[in-house]
Every structure is written in C-alpha cells, then in structure tokens.
Design a protein around this motif. Structure first.
Motif, PDB file in Angstrom:
ATOM      1  N   LEU A   1      25.588  41.369  31.383  1.00 50.12           N
ATOM      2  CA  LEU A   1      26.764  41.359  31.912  1.00 50.12           C
ATOM      3  C   LEU A   1      27.281  40.354  33.103  1.00 50.12           C
ATOM      4  O   LEU A   1      28.194  39.886  32.997  1.00 50.12           O
ATOM      5  N   GLU A   2      26.121  39.879  33.520  1.00 46.74           N
ATOM      6  CA  GLU A   2      26.105  38.547  34.419  1.00 46.74           C
ATOM      7  C   GLU A   2      26.166  37.197  33.862  1.00 46.74           C
ATOM      8  O   GLU A   2      26.625  36.292  34.187  1.00 46.74           O
ATOM      9  N   ILE A   3      25.176  37.154  32.849  1.00 43.91           N
ATOM     10  CA  ILE A   3      25.006  35.746  32.231  1.00 43.91           C
ATOM     11  C   ILE A   3      25.075  35.493  30.797  1.00 43.91           C
ATOM     12  O   ILE A   3      25.108  34.388  30.331  1.00 43.91           O
TER      13      ILE A   3
ATOM     14  N   PRO B   1      30.163  37.783  26.411  1.00 37.94           N
ATOM     15  CA  PRO B   1      30.838  39.278  26.403  1.00 37.94           C
ATOM     16  C   PRO B   1      30.345  39.901  25.138  1.00 37.94           C
ATOM     17  O   PRO B   1      30.260  41.061  25.292  1.00 37.94           O
ATOM     18  N   GLU B   2      30.158  39.349  24.130  1.00 32.80           N
ATOM     19  CA  GLU B   2      29.621  39.912  22.946  1.00 32.80           C
ATOM     20  C   GLU B   2      28.231  40.345  23.042  1.00 32.80           C
ATOM     21  O   GLU B   2      27.840  41.375  22.568  1.00 32.80           O
ATOM     22  N   ALA B   3      27.269  39.475  23.499  1.00 35.75           N
ATOM     23  CA  ALA B   3      25.951  39.784  23.762  1.00 35.75           C
ATOM     24  C   ALA B   3      26.022  41.027  24.751  1.00 35.75           C
ATOM     25  O   ALA B   3      24.985  41.674  24.842  1.00 35.75           O
ATOM     26  N   ALA B   4      26.716  40.848  25.805  1.00 36.33           N
ATOM     27  CA  ALA B   4      26.572  41.812  26.806  1.00 36.33           C
ATOM     28  C   ALA B   4      26.997  43.368  26.201  1.00 36.33           C
ATOM     29  O   ALA B   4      26.429  44.163  26.642  1.00 36.33           O
ATOM     30  N   LEU B   5      28.124  43.263  25.255  1.00 35.63           N
ATOM     31  CA  LEU B   5      28.363  44.422  24.919  1.00 35.63           C
ATOM     32  C   LEU B   5      27.259  45.036  23.858  1.00 35.63           C
ATOM     33  O   LEU B   5      27.067  46.277  23.782  1.00 35.63           O
ATOM     34  N   HIS B   6      26.595  44.118  23.154  1.00 32.07           N
ATOM     35  CA  HIS B   6      25.600  44.594  22.233  1.00 32.07           C
ATOM     36  C   HIS B   6      24.391  45.217  22.985  1.00 32.07           C
ATOM     37  O   HIS B   6      23.945  46.146  23.022  1.00 32.07           O
ATOM     38  N   ALA B   7      24.032  44.420  24.191  1.00 30.45           N
ATOM     39  CA  ALA B   7      22.866  44.981  24.988  1.00 30.45           C
ATOM     40  C   ALA B   7      23.204  46.237  25.640  1.00 30.45           C
ATOM     41  O   ALA B   7      22.400  47.281  25.645  1.00 30.45           O
ATOM     42  N   ALA B   8      24.541  46.369  26.065  1.00 31.86           N
ATOM     43  CA  ALA B   8      25.059  47.834  26.572  1.00 31.86           C
ATOM     44  C   ALA B   8      25.025  48.927  25.700  1.00 31.86           C
ATOM     45  O   ALA B   8      24.572  50.110  26.079  1.00 31.86           O
ATOM     46  N   ARG B   9      25.234  48.634  24.408  1.00 29.90           N
ATOM     47  CA  ARG B   9      25.364  49.705  23.286  1.00 29.90           C
ATOM     48  C   ARG B   9      23.920  50.069  23.153  1.00 29.90           C
ATOM     49  O   ARG B   9      23.505  51.197  22.764  1.00 29.90           O
ATOM     50  N   GLN B  10      23.073  49.223  22.953  1.00 28.30           N
ATOM     51  CA  GLN B  10      21.664  49.228  22.783  1.00 28.30           C
ATOM     52  C   GLN B  10      20.886  50.104  23.867  1.00 28.30           C
ATOM     53  O   GLN B  10      20.175  51.232  23.721  1.00 28.30           O
ATOM     54  N   ALA B  11      21.438  49.759  25.181  1.00 31.49           N
ATOM     55  CA  ALA B  11      20.931  50.622  26.665  1.00 31.49           C
ATOM     56  C   ALA B  11      21.301  52.106  26.311  1.00 31.49           C
ATOM     57  O   ALA B  11      20.726  52.924  26.658  1.00 31.49           O
TER      58      ALA B  11
ATOM     59  N   LEU C   1      27.841  50.976  31.897  1.00 32.45           N
ATOM     60  CA  LEU C   1      27.682  49.613  31.486  1.00 32.45           C
ATOM     61  C   LEU C   1      28.304  49.030  30.342  1.00 32.45           C
ATOM     62  O   LEU C   1      29.013  48.145  30.124  1.00 32.45           O
ATOM     63  N   ARG C   2      28.326  50.113  29.382  1.00 31.57           N
ATOM     64  CA  ARG C   2      28.900  49.862  27.944  1.00 31.57           C
ATOM     65  C   ARG C   2      30.665  49.708  28.206  1.00 31.57           C
ATOM     66  O   ARG C   2      31.227  48.890  27.727  1.00 31.57           O
ATOM     67  N   ARG C   3      31.197  50.559  29.054  1.00 29.44           N
ATOM     68  CA  ARG C   3      32.673  50.491  29.414  1.00 29.44           C
ATOM     69  C   ARG C   3      33.001  49.193  30.097  1.00 29.44           C
ATOM     70  O   ARG C   3      33.839  48.623  29.862  1.00 29.44           O
TER      71      ARG C   3
ATOM     72  N   GLU D   1      32.739  46.562  27.522  1.00 28.82           N
ATOM     73  CA  GLU D   1      34.222  46.555  26.673  1.00 28.82           C
ATOM     74  C   GLU D   1      34.962  46.031  27.412  1.00 28.82           C
ATOM     75  O   GLU D   1      35.847  45.242  26.572  1.00 28.82           O
ATOM     76  N   LEU D   2      35.339  46.326  28.615  1.00 32.58           N
ATOM     77  CA  LEU D   2      36.395  45.500  29.210  1.00 32.58           C
ATOM     78  C   LEU D   2      36.110  43.998  29.255  1.00 32.58           C
ATOM     79  O   LEU D   2      37.251  43.214  29.009  1.00 32.58           O
ATOM     80  N   GLN D   3      34.924  43.703  29.774  1.00 34.56           N
ATOM     81  CA  GLN D   3      34.616  42.148  29.618  1.00 34.56           C
ATOM     82  C   GLN D   3      34.816  41.215  28.438  1.00 34.56           C
ATOM     83  O   GLN D   3      35.655  40.273  28.277  1.00 34.56           O
ATOM     84  N   SER D   4      34.531  42.231  27.088  1.00 33.31           N
ATOM     85  CA  SER D   4      34.858  41.601  25.860  1.00 33.31           C
ATOM     86  C   SER D   4      36.411  41.607  25.393  1.00 33.31           C
ATOM     87  O   SER D   4      36.598  41.278  24.158  1.00 33.31           O
ATOM     88  N   GLY D   5      37.124  42.515  25.918  1.00 34.13           N
ATOM     89  CA  GLY D   5      38.610  42.654  25.579  1.00 34.13           C
ATOM     90  C   GLY D   5      38.701  43.891  24.685  1.00 34.13           C
ATOM     91  O   GLY D   5      39.866  44.149  24.236  1.00 34.13           O
ATOM     92  N   GLU D   6      37.736  44.628  24.522  1.00 34.51           N
ATOM     93  CA  GLU D   6      37.957  45.707  23.629  1.00 34.51           C
ATOM     94  C   GLU D   6      38.247  46.972  24.544  1.00 34.51           C
ATOM     95  O   GLU D   6      37.661  48.003  24.726  1.00 34.51           O
TER      96      GLU D   6
END
Length: 324
Positions: free
Chosen positions: A170-172, A175-185, A204-206, A209-214
């Motif tokens: 979520l930091e580095i 957005p797509e990679a962050a959403l994938h990582a959050a879903r895995q978590a 984290l997933r939510r 989602e906000l960061q990626s525009g979903e």
C-alpha cells in the motif's frame, strides 16, 4: 510445576504473578532440574521482563541462558535465546543490533531447526519495518512466502507475513499490486490467522480497493460494518481508520455532507489517539475541502497533518513474535 504455572500465567496476562512462579522454580531447577528446563525458565522469564519494560533484567536472564545452552550443548535453545536477545534490542530501539542478532539466530535455526527459521525472519521483518526499510522488508516477506510455497508447509505466522507485505504494498507498490497483496493477506488470514488478523486484512483490502479506484456501490456500507465490528472487538484505532476509508469513498461519490458527518464524529466518538489515524483524518479533511473548492482550508489541514507526521515515526507491525 512452578515453571509451567509461570508460562500459563504469563499467557493469561498476569505478568507479575508469572515472575513469582519463575522465581520459585529457579533455585529448584538450579539444584535438581535438567539444564534444558532451567534454560527454558530463563528464556520465558526474559520475555516477561521485556514485556514489563525491564530490559536490563531480560538481558541478564538471556546472558545466563546463552551460556547454559552453549555449555550443555542445546543449540535450538541457544538459537531461541539469541532470537529473544534480538527482540530485546528491537524493543529498545537498537535496530542495527537487532538485525545482526536475528541473522545469528537464523543461522543457528537453519542448521539445527530449519522449520523455526521463519520465526526469526518474521521478527527481522518487523524490525526492518520499524526502521522504515520498506523495500528490504518486502524482499524478506517475499523470501518467506516463497520458501513456504516451495516447501508446502503451513505456519500460523504466514498470515502475518502476508499482512506485512500488504501493508508495504500500500505504501510502495502500484495500486494493482497492493490490491493483489491485500487479497492474498485476507485469504491466508481466513485460513490460518486469528479473528483480529481477518478483520485487519479486510481493512487492508478495503484500503487497497479505494487506492485502486475499485469503489463499489456498497463500499461505504461494507466498510461501515467493518468499522463497527472492529470497535466491538476492542480495536478503536483500526475502527477509526475504517471510518476514514468510508469518508474518503463518500468524497469520491460526492456525498460531502455525510463524509463531513463521519469526520466530525471521529473527533469525539472514537478513542483513536494513534498518530497514523490523526494524520489520515487530516488528509481526509483536506480531500473533502478540495472537493468543496476551499483550497485554503485544505492546505491548513495538510499543514497540521505534516506536523503530526514529523512528530512521530510511523509504527508498523501489529504483532511481535515470541521465540519458541
């Protein structure tokens, strides 16, 4: 018996009583008990001292622990002792020393108890996060995840590793990679994590989602339910963060009055004193003022938020890992 009571009492959160049991057991083990049990007592007591903030006493116990483990040929206990020493240094803010000691413990684990190596690597990840070394921490998370995927082993700490990785993403990351990582978590938290880790992973997933525009039509409702659930289980800080996600989504959707209502309620209705939350709230206020067209008010909130950010170093991980 007193040693076992000390361990159980510590787990129940009665730390001073646990120390009483350890003190009772110590002379008996010194005179009659096997060295392995005395080493175990010293290791467990050091953790209790550390959790009470008595790092000097923790270090004293761990010095005896390493000496006894080395003298009596107990390499796994020695690795656990060095792991605990690393934790004490990390608690004390001496991150460079902690990282070096964790590496020493990892080498011992790798030689004598490979299945335990991941535990010290998790502690090292935590220390890297505390030091703000996000890319190094991400690489270590990826190593742990890859090793477990290759071996096929399951481990309760894997849920925490995935949560750390999602926080970093979520930091580095994109957005797509962050959403994938959050879903895995969220998947791993649901399979092997605690109820708290499940809620934390969902938060984290939510955020991802906000960061990626979903932002789905039911996003605000779902995040509000999550916030209430977090508050009910005694986690007001993450409940507050979830409410900020709801407010941000409302700004995006154009419902500025409802976003303001949530922000004003967060000022008085939630015991969320964490600096991360306060900074996030200021950022959300700024986004609301930008949406209203009041750039002056937005800049005021940003200045206050930046001052809060400079006053505190961000805290990362929610869990500390105890050796053995």
């Amino acid at each position: 018996m007193a040693l076992q009571r000390g361990v159980v009492t510590h787990k129940a959160g009665r730390l001073e009583l646990a120390l009483d049991y350890y003190h009772t057991a110590e002379p008996l083990l010194e005179e009659f008990g096997p060295a392995r049990q005395l080493v175990s007592l010293l290791l467990n007591r050091s953790v209790t001292h550390a959790e009470l903030g008595r790092t000097g006493l923790a270090r004293m116990d761990l010095r005896r622990c390493t000496a006894l483990a080395d003298e009596h040929g107990l390499p796994i206990s020695l690795a656990k002792a060095w792991h605990a020493i690393g934790n004490v240094e990390a608690y004390s803010g001496n991150i460079p020393a902690a990282l070096s000691i964790y590496d020493r413990a990892a080498r011992l684990y790798l030689e004598h108890a490979p299945d335990l190596e991941s535990q010290v690597l998790l502690s090292k990840t935590h220390a890297l996060l505390d030091a703000g070394l996000l890319r190094e921490a991400a690489a270590l998370c990826d190593q742990i995840i890859g090793d477990h995927k290759q071996s096929g082993r399951t481990w309760w700490g894997l849920a925490i590793v995935h949560i750390y990785r999602a926080q970093i993403a979520l930091e580095i990351d994109t957005p797509e990679a962050a959403l994938h990582a959050a879903r895995q978590a969220e998947v791993y938290a649901g399979e092997i994590g605690s109820a708290f880790s499940v809620s934390f992973a969902e938060r984290l997933r939510r955020g991802a989602e906000l960061q990626s525009g979903e932002v789905s039509p039911d996003y605000v409702s779902a995040v509000s339910t999550l916030a209430n659930s977090l508050a009910e289980v005694g986690d007001p800080l993450d409940a507050g963060v979830a409410w900020m996600l709801a407010a941000k989504a409302l700004v995006i959707q154009g419902d500025l009055s409802e976003a303001e209502r949530i922000l004003r309620r967060s000022n008085r209705g939630h015991r969320t004193d964490g600096h991360h939350f306060r900074t996030l709230r200021r950022l959300t206020w700024a986004e609301l003022e930008v949406a209203r067209g009041d750039r002056s008010a937005a800049l005021k909130h940003l200045r206050i938020g930046l001052n809060q950010l400079h006053e505190h170093r961000p805290g990362w991980a929610a869990w500390r890992c105890r050796p053995g």
